[in-house]
Design an enzyme around this catalytic site. Structure first.
Site, PDB file in Angstrom:
ATOM      1  N   TRP A   1       1.243  -1.664  -0.761  1.00 33.77           N
ATOM      2  CA  TRP A   1       1.467  -3.094  -0.976  1.00 33.77           C
ATOM      3  C   TRP A   1       1.172  -3.530  -2.416  1.00 33.77           C
ATOM      4  O   TRP A   1       1.587  -4.606  -2.836  1.00 33.77           O
ATOM      5  CB  TRP A   1       0.595  -3.902  -0.022  1.00 33.77           C
ATOM      6  CG  TRP A   1      -0.875  -3.878  -0.386  1.00 33.77           C
ATOM      7  CD1 TRP A   1      -1.647  -2.783  -0.578  1.00 33.77           C
ATOM      8  CD2 TRP A   1      -1.718  -5.010  -0.626  1.00 33.77           C
ATOM      9  NE1 TRP A   1      -2.930  -3.148  -0.895  1.00 33.77           N
ATOM     10  CE2 TRP A   1      -3.004  -4.519  -0.928  1.00 33.77           C
ATOM     11  CE3 TRP A   1      -1.513  -6.391  -0.595  1.00 33.77           C
ATOM     12  CZ2 TRP A   1      -4.082  -5.354  -1.214  1.00 33.77           C
ATOM     13  CZ3 TRP A   1      -2.596  -7.219  -0.873  1.00 33.77           C
ATOM     14  CH2 TRP A   1      -3.870  -6.700  -1.189  1.00 33.77           C
ATOM     15  N   ASP A   2       0.456  -2.692  -3.156  1.00 29.44           N
ATOM     16  CA  ASP A   2       0.125  -3.016  -4.542  1.00 29.44           C
ATOM     17  C   ASP A   2       1.380  -3.392  -5.312  1.00 29.44           C
ATOM     18  O   ASP A   2       1.368  -4.230  -6.196  1.00 29.44           O
ATOM     19  CB  ASP A   2      -0.488  -1.824  -5.276  1.00 29.44           C
ATOM     20  CG  ASP A   2      -1.432  -0.994  -4.458  1.00 29.44           C
ATOM     21  OD1 ASP A   2      -1.411  -1.112  -3.231  1.00 29.44           O
ATOM     22  OD2 ASP A   2      -2.165  -0.209  -5.060  1.00 29.44           O
TER      23      ASP A   2
ATOM     24  N   GLU B   1     -10.463  -3.717   3.261  1.00 36.28           N
ATOM     25  CA  GLU B   1     -10.576  -2.551   4.154  1.00 36.28           C
ATOM     26  C   GLU B   1     -11.992  -2.318   4.664  1.00 36.28           C
ATOM     27  O   GLU B   1     -12.224  -1.359   5.380  1.00 36.28           O
ATOM     28  CB  GLU B   1     -10.029  -1.307   3.460  1.00 36.28           C
ATOM     29  CG  GLU B   1      -8.538  -1.430   3.168  1.00 36.28           C
ATOM     30  CD  GLU B   1      -7.956  -0.189   2.502  1.00 36.28           C
ATOM     31  OE1 GLU B   1      -8.733   0.624   1.989  1.00 36.28           O
ATOM     32  OE2 GLU B   1      -6.724  -0.060   2.507  1.00 36.28           O
TER      33      GLU B   1
ATOM     34  N   GLN C   1     -12.733  -5.996  -1.297  1.00 38.46           N
ATOM     35  CA  GLN C   1     -11.859  -6.636  -2.267  1.00 38.46           C
ATOM     36  C   GLN C   1     -11.485  -8.036  -1.802  1.00 38.46           C
ATOM     37  O   GLN C   1     -11.754  -8.415  -0.673  1.00 38.46           O
ATOM     38  CB  GLN C   1     -10.583  -5.815  -2.397  1.00 38.46           C
ATOM     39  CG  GLN C   1      -9.767  -5.746  -1.108  1.00 38.46           C
ATOM     40  CD  GLN C   1      -8.926  -4.494  -1.055  1.00 38.46           C
ATOM     41  OE1 GLN C   1      -9.330  -3.518  -0.455  1.00 38.46           O
ATOM     42  NE2 GLN C   1      -7.786  -4.528  -1.697  1.00 38.46           N
TER      43      GLN C   1
END
Lengths: 766, 766
Positions: free
Chosen positions: B356-357, B483, B596
């Site tokens: 997805w980055d 995550e 994150q």
């Protein structure tokens, strides 16, 4: 007469399942019911002999390996194969095989009352010779290491040469099926030959497991009543021993040959294994075959005297019940190395691992019918307590013991943690079994020796994993028994079991202290246990978050269970069950759908935690969304239906569970028997219909009789005494057997004291 | 002058990291900055050359494999090694090596303005010969398949024989480190030699991937300006080609040898690969080396003209920024087979997978500075839409497209689903990038060709995975970007992104219909799309459950996030970060601790969904519990700090991200560069300090200047026009470049229209 499980027809397709059904074992050794002569047409087989807890260590592979994932697991190994016997007829040496010739008659029996199997084949060879062949087998309950096959041959229409070649093979491996997640993958060939030798009429094979370095040895010796010429061969290349017997047979005269094998292993046998085997073999020299069979029968008589359950008016259920109890007896480990694996010693499913099934399903059966064996199960868990403490540390806990979800030697073997390590409840389940043991036996010494320590260390786990927030003491991110929902917050089952654990850590301490304050003081010091900590246990228990939903009046399975969509059971085709074989776990986790009893099981185990209404509402709610894809489920629903007074339903669920393996209802009996479910069928009668609950103040019964039966009876142990119980439509009758002191019981809420020479008859209201 | 990344000292320990920092690539081909002569003392190295998307298929191992777990994954392969060149001095043939002799001078440069590297060594041999050696390298942006090494030698104190052996090896394998979960395990040797041949001065090696059967070929040819004697050898055994050049060198006279290699693969090149390579090699025959270098420089000039970001007064940040943009340019795929992998083409970390980055971090950069490349990224996702639909079906959905969490060819490669497949948000992220593209370009044709279909299929996923309950439209059991929390209900990020996806599926349909109702009608028929379904999309969006906590005034990360204990950050030792390398995922899942930005990222992407207060409170709340263990985190916190007016903090987070790889702050730069973070540094300026947001009605800026800088400037594209922007303490200046029509922008909420020949200067309040 329903003591014998019979097959009177050779059904080749069923043979692989019968290997499990007709397995023989004694808790140490297990031998599948393979045929000595092999199967016709290369029919599928799982040829296996297992020693409980005898394992190798194999790597666990991961696509992505994260911190704390176990590197290795243990795997129960298939050991030496001593099941083969081949028969040659006449000068032509016609080999007896099921592929050729003609089977004129066939029968096979599992003798539940004698602890053995018997198989008889009346065979006609292609050249017309007719032979009656009988194989009797025994895995001794009296002589732990002994497996025996007795072959009896009767030439029906000929005299002349007979040759028997009996072999032992060290060239063995485990069964592998990569497609089914319920059967182990991993390397199959883990046992390597280390010794192969012959000494006169004795042959010995020793093998070593690749990584664990454990040794297994088997020593074989034959006895015969005919004047046979014997030769022994060893073949290093094929890793086999061959024992050849040749004699002149006479028409109609029976001749027998007995193959006795002693299995030893380096877990239990000290020093040189060969020497140990020799001694064991020699100690049996003076025992005739019939004496060995007789001793076995005596053992069984004693077992059934303490354990038999009778159901008046239902042959098929009766058969299932006895079959189940028998196989439980054959599978239960009797030392600190071993326990009862999910499939017992009947097969390789789940790789011989021990799960929570032991404590929640199988332990209560032994606690009631054979408390000495129940105690052994507890000792095993105590023996792996240090592993559990290490695992807790590895899982980031500052204190406490986290028992492995699946294990043999004590180290965690589960590689899929959401339905493995995350099932923290296993630690509370083990604690529960310790508490039940005390409640049933009143054995305070056991608390002193083992109980307090184990209860405190498991209680500490809950203190570390949980925390107090606005909803009470909360336990987040665990998985309950229902594996179709994973990693949830405040799973009702886990929380209520943890509460019980915390309460009893304190109680056990107090009870033990009353008995021996000096020893408890020392113990507290060793455990660094303070009054403050015990007070914290209490506080956590008191404030424990037990989810309740006022709209439905039920205990939700977890904090957010009721927010999920309900699985569309009606439109799920029958061939999509079990769901786990047709849906990704994430899909299942997303719905209200249960693989098995979870909250309902908690209500069974700790019925005093909720009022009857909540328990009933919950039962009704969960029943609709439970698939019973786990074999651990129907027995629980049966017991709870009985409690709630729905005997029809209780009966229906009971039927499902009692013959699950006999009728191969899950289609995987070949991989081994569903031990927990077998125990469940006993529970469904004793804890279900008879309503037994083991509580602090003794045994409680709320007996009921399903209309399908005339009556039923069973045995339980309470406060060290054996109680015989019988329930009819009119009364419950309780009687002590060989008792030396009175026992307190409760029937339908009323307290009774049964004296040694009295019969208590409690009449039941309509 | 900060266009050059320099190293003036040979630091052997750093070389493995410099391989990533000095890698050269063009989106198709990537070559790590290994040394032609090798390293001294067997220093560790990851010698690598990669073709974007060129992969093999490898089995994924599981200890327990459940339904829907991918059987295989793709893995980017290290292809033929053409980096080796060895130099021999004099009649004695002294080998130039860094292990012996003396390095009198050393420098290495990455030339960001020229698109090449240069390395110079002034070396004195053990026998006293001094030689100046220069290696210049180029992976061409103009000629996709070309990798070139130009060697220039100047004998400083001698004349005489010089021999150069340039080799190409087909004996290559991938790098393996089994201990680090962030680096791939799996079999390393997957590429097998299929052709090895020499034709005059041209050598060719072709290899095939074991399972995917993809072919990669490389053709090497040398050019030299000296009169050298040439020999070519091929060695089938070692799978090598050797090109030997020998000549008489003159003191102080430079001699050069250029090695040009053409890389072809069967993904992009049709027919016989050898023929394709020959043609490409021949098409370059007339190009002199300096022309190739010149063309490359021209390309770079154009790129920087559209993309350069300048920061007045901060050399180190400036260096980091350009370095980052340069490597993004080198890594971005330019065809429907390829995308940008997590490490670009700089290394093997994450096995060359696309995540997805791309959409959330890298795509916006290209959208602003090179929209044609941004479009290519969208086309890649469209090309794997059918895989995404298949995966949705496999995951039990009746409809919709679920994009793989990590992939190359389109099939799911993630084996740990709680932090893989469960990250359903990737489908919304891809939808978001489609929406952004339309918003920035106004390209309705794109909606017709690709956008409507992709937005509808992803919207359908949300309709299937979600359901309406008392809290609104709920999406259960997914994992958000963070995550350290997995498989949760109503992850705010996922839900708000799904809402956007649903809204825009409808809008895109309407916009496209306005443009070409005939085509949209056909499209709707193909997709079986009805008005009712569009209405359902709208309803789901309107009722979407977006968790809000009134006590804290924040959006909780998910339904139960706030019920968990807060991680004790203060007492976690520094060496226990990143937490994922020191704690079991279950431990992390149990606490309020974020790897994150998650909710904070959602607030950045869709700022109009919440009021400023909620956004600020959430930022403050999550900042305390975020470890930034993912390199995707600090840039988001930087942007949001800027939005909230805390420029000091914004600056601090920006500094962390801008030089992450240059300073090897995560200690794993050797495995490849952190491409998303590199993009994040651009975003932190343009979307952070300058406050850019791409919305339906054009570009919005809320510019701010950190006090550390005198000013900063950058470029963006809006509505097809290139805009140059500069921010000082007093104003923001916007100017169109080469524009042919006016552009609408918003600065601090006010609307402006910039005409082609105007400069807009908006003065900023203090």
């Amino acid at each position: 007469m329903n003591w014998h499980i019979k097959r009177n027809r050779l059904n080749v397709e069923e043979l692989i399942n019968e290997e499990s059904l007709f397995f023989l074992g004694n808790g140490y050794l297990g031998v599948r019911g393979n045929f000595e002569e092999g199967y016709p047409d290369e029919s599928p087989t799982i040829r296996g002999t297992y020693i409980n807890a005898f394992h190798d260590i194999i790597d666990i592979p991961y696509g992505e390996k994260l911190y704390g994932f176990p590197d290795t697991q243990q795997k129960m190994l298939n050991v030496q194969d001593t099941q083969s016997v081949h028969i040659y007829l006449g000068e032509e040496e016609e080999l007896y095989t099921l592929e050729q010739g003609q089977v004129l008659n066939y029968s096979r029996k599992l003798l539940l009352d004698e602890g053995s199997t018997a198989r008889e084949i009346y065979w006609k060879s292609p050249l017309g010779k007719e032979l009656n062949i009988r194989f009797e087998r025994l895995v001794s309950f009296v002589h732990r290491e002994l497996f025996m096959i007795k072959l009896t041959l009767i030439p029906v229409n000929f005299s002349g040469k007979l040759k028997v070649v009996s072999s032992v093979s060290g060239d063995v491996e485990n069964y592998v099926n990569e497609e089914d997640p319920r059967v182990a993958t991993g390397e199959a060939k883990r046992l390597h030959l280390s010794r192969l030798l012959v000494n006169e009429d004795v042959g010995y094979i020793e093998s070593q497991a690749e990584v664990s370095r454990l040794l297994a040895g088997c020593m074989t010796r034959h006895y015969t009543d005919v004047n046979a010429e014997m030769s022994v061969y060893k073949d290093d290349h094929s890793k086999q021993l061959l024992f050849e017997y040749v004699w002149e047979a006479e028409e109609s005269v029976p001749a027998s040959l007995t193959k006795r094998t002693i299995f030893v292993d380096s877990l239990r046998h000290e020093g040189d294994l060969y020497e140990a085997a020799i001694q064991l073999q020699q100690s049996l020299e003076d025992w005739r075959d019939d004496e060995l069979f007789h001793k076995q029968k005596e053992y069984m008589v004693q077992f059934w005297r303490h354990g038999d359950v009778r159901v008046g008016g239902d042959f098929k259920l009766q058969e299932g019940l006895r079959f189940n109890l028998y196989h439980l007896l054959q599978s239960v480990g009797r030392d600190s190395y071993s326990n009862i694996s999910a499939k017992g010693l009947s097969g390789e499913g789940y790789e011989g691992h021990y799960f929570w099934d032991t404590e929640i399903y199988m332990f209560p059966v032994f606690l009631m019918i054979a408390p000495d064996l129940a105690r052994k199960l507890l000792i095993y868990r105590y023996s792996i307590l240090s592993h559990a403490k290490n695992r807790a540390a590895e899982m980031g806990h500052q204190q406490g013991a986290l028992f492995p979800w699946r294990t043999i030697s004590g180290k965690e073997c589960s590689s899929y943690f959401p339905a493995g390590t995350a099932q923290y409840h296993i630690s509370a389940d083990i604690a529960y079994s310790y508490i039940q043991y005390y409640q049933a036996t009143g054995d305070t010494d056991f608390l002193l020796d083992y109980g307090v320590e184990l209860l405190v260390e498991t209680a500490r786990l809950w203190m570390d994993v949980g925390h107090l927030n606005k909803n009470g003491f909360s336990i987040n991110n665990v998985t309950g028994p229902d594996e179709y929902t994973a990693i949830v917050n405040n799973n009702y089952y886990t929380n209520v079991m943890a509460k019980h654990n915390l309460i009893w850590a304190v109680k056990a301490y107090q009870l033990a202290k009353r008995k021996n304050s000096k020893r408890v003081k020392d113990l507290a010091e060793t455990l660094c246990l303070t009054k403050e900590e015990l007070e914290e246990f209490k506080q956590a228990a008191v404030t424990m978050n037990l989810p309740y939903d006022s709209q439905f009046g039920i205990n939700p399975q977890d904090d957010t269970f009721l927010n999920k969509a309900v699985w569309d059971m009606k439109n799920t085709p029958a061939d999509e069950f079990p769901l786990l074989l047709h849906f990704h776990p994430l899909t299942l986790y997303r719905y209200q759908v249960c693989k098995q009893a979870d909250t309902v099981l908690a209500h069974f185990l700790l019925e005093d935690e909720q009022d009857f209404e909540t328990i009933r509402n919950s039962y009704n709610y969960y029943e609709k969304i439970t698939t019973h894809d786990s074999s651990l489920s129907t027995c629980v629903f049966s017991m709870m239906a009985a409690k709630l007074g729905d005997l029809e339903k209780a009966f229906h669920y009971f039927g499902d569970s009692a013959r699950l393996d006999l009728d191969n209802m899950h289609g995987n009996t070949k991989d081994g028997l569903h031990m927990a479910n077998m125990a469940g069928s006993f529970m469904a009668i004793v804890f279900g219909f008879a309503g037994l609950r083991i509580k602090e103040n003794g045994l409680h019964f709320t007996p009921k009789l399903p209309e399908q039966w005339s009556d039923y009876s069973f045995h339980v142990h309470g406060q060290g005494q054996l109680i015989s119980a019988c329930v009819t439509s009119q009364y419950m009758r309780l009687k002590l057997i060989d008792a030396n002191r009175p026992v307190e019981v409760h029937v339908n809420g009323l307290h009774y004291r049964i004296k040694p020479d009295e019969t208590l008859k409690v009449f039941l209201a309509d």
